[in-house]
Design an enzyme around this catalytic site. Sequence first.
Site, PDB file in Angstrom:
ATOM      1  N   SER A  82      12.077  -5.756  -7.671  1.00 62.36           N
ATOM      2  CA  SER A  82      10.669  -5.417  -7.906  1.00 62.36           C
ATOM      3  C   SER A  82       9.908  -6.400  -8.786  1.00 62.36           C
ATOM      4  O   SER A  82       8.692  -6.251  -8.958  1.00 62.36           O
ATOM      5  CB  SER A  82      10.562  -4.019  -8.522  1.00 62.36           C
ATOM      6  OG  SER A  82      10.788  -3.029  -7.543  1.00 62.36           O
ATOM      7  N   LYS A  85       6.707  -7.842  -7.532  1.00 60.89           N
ATOM      8  CA  LYS A  85       5.379  -7.249  -7.711  1.00 60.89           C
ATOM      9  C   LYS A  85       4.499  -8.038  -8.670  1.00 60.89           C
ATOM     10  O   LYS A  85       3.285  -7.804  -8.722  1.00 60.89           O
ATOM     11  CB  LYS A  85       5.518  -5.801  -8.182  1.00 60.89           C
ATOM     12  CG  LYS A  85       6.194  -4.881  -7.165  1.00 60.89           C
ATOM     13  CD  LYS A  85       6.237  -3.449  -7.678  1.00 60.89           C
ATOM     14  CE  LYS A  85       6.839  -2.509  -6.639  1.00 60.89           C
ATOM     15  NZ  LYS A  85       8.304  -2.464  -6.660  1.00 60.89           N
ATOM     16  N   SER A 142       6.488   1.017 -10.968  1.00 58.01           N
ATOM     17  CA  SER A 142       7.015   0.130  -9.935  1.00 58.01           C
ATOM     18  C   SER A 142       6.904   0.758  -8.547  1.00 58.01           C
ATOM     19  O   SER A 142       7.803   0.631  -7.710  1.00 58.01           O
ATOM     20  CB  SER A 142       8.477  -0.240 -10.233  1.00 58.01           C
ATOM     21  OG  SER A 142       8.864  -1.383  -9.525  1.00 58.01           O
TER      22      SER A 142
END
Length: 416
Positions: A82, A85, A142
């Site tokens: 993640s 991101k 997230s």
Amino acid sequence: MRRCRISVNLLCAGKLKIRRMLSMAFLLPMLLSALAAAWNPFSVCAQAAPPEVGSKAAILMEASTGNVIYEKNADERRSPASITKIMTLILIFDALEQGEITMEEMVTTSAHAKSMGGSQVYLEEGEQQTVETLIKCIVMASGNDASVTMAERIGGTEEAFVGMMNKRAEGLGMTQTHFTDCCGLTESPKHLTTARDIAVMSRELIGKYPQIMDYSTIWMDTIIHRTSKGESEFGLSNTNKLLKMQTDFTVTGLKTGSTSLAGCCLSATGRKDGIDMIAVVLAAENYKIRFSEAKSLLDYGYSVCSRYEDTSPPKLENLKVDGGKKETAALKYEGSFSLIRTDGKAFGKVEKKLELPDSLKAPVKAGDKAGILAYYQGKEKLGEVQILAAEDVKKASYRDYLLRLWRQFFGIAQCE
């Protein structure tokens, strides 16, 4: 007998003198070394040794300079989970800056966005949330569903948005990075980056859009789901547990990531004494290790960094203008001067030197370069600040010269 005593005394005195000389010979190098260290304008600060990092890859970067202080396998390509991101957020803030979207705009969740697994905030198909709320969902929780929702709003489709991500990465010089989705949930072997590239995009995000810290430092918050089923409250909890750890610096972000393929990952940012640091840890064995190793890296970074800021630059007098309607022009500094060292050396005495010409030639426009204020430490030039004209001065006409002579002759002061 008396002669013997004198000889013995002289012999003893001689031996004592020799001992003193030997003692001085032994102490002299130590004394000279101490004096040299005291004189050296770049004397080394007391600092800890680099920390031991067990994670597969890591890097420590000072944000304002981009200087790398520590690295381990920093160019080894790995799955970032993640942490992907961060690039998604860069493109969101790019769109905000360009006026393509606003924080208050309502964005609708698609069936594709709803179908995301992994970390999510459980958006329903057709549900609308503001851009700002979705940013919180991405940064704090997230949320994969929130990431895809924003990707589709900006790019039209997630696929098109991923193309934008790769183009932005290329523009930042992230040569070892390739994205295949916008949230890092993918297990594609082509979705890869490096600790160095993550530090680069983290630096871009916090440097160009420091307002990200308004969201990355929130520990807990809530959002309201409004769907056909009614309203319900959903709690957001920040995945960056470093925010709650005791530190000697302020934790400012940034993004966690974890999958079975990537392991436990973290891009952590901190601030202390005006210095921003970025610590990236990839493929840690568990979530506790990623936080403890990031903290150790940041601690080490602050132990070897020092910052100089000129809070009292010399006052600037007006500078003579040749052939101008006014005889002088006001000056100003283009900005302030600050410098960060990342080599473990402290700033000693800094010397400032104003470097200005005797005069400027008309016409002069506000913003024209007039000179510099240079900063030196010993013989090394640390940097400079531009000195600019603070006002326009038009070129004098024949009439202006006659008026000036008239005033000088009759002692009349010129009103400027």
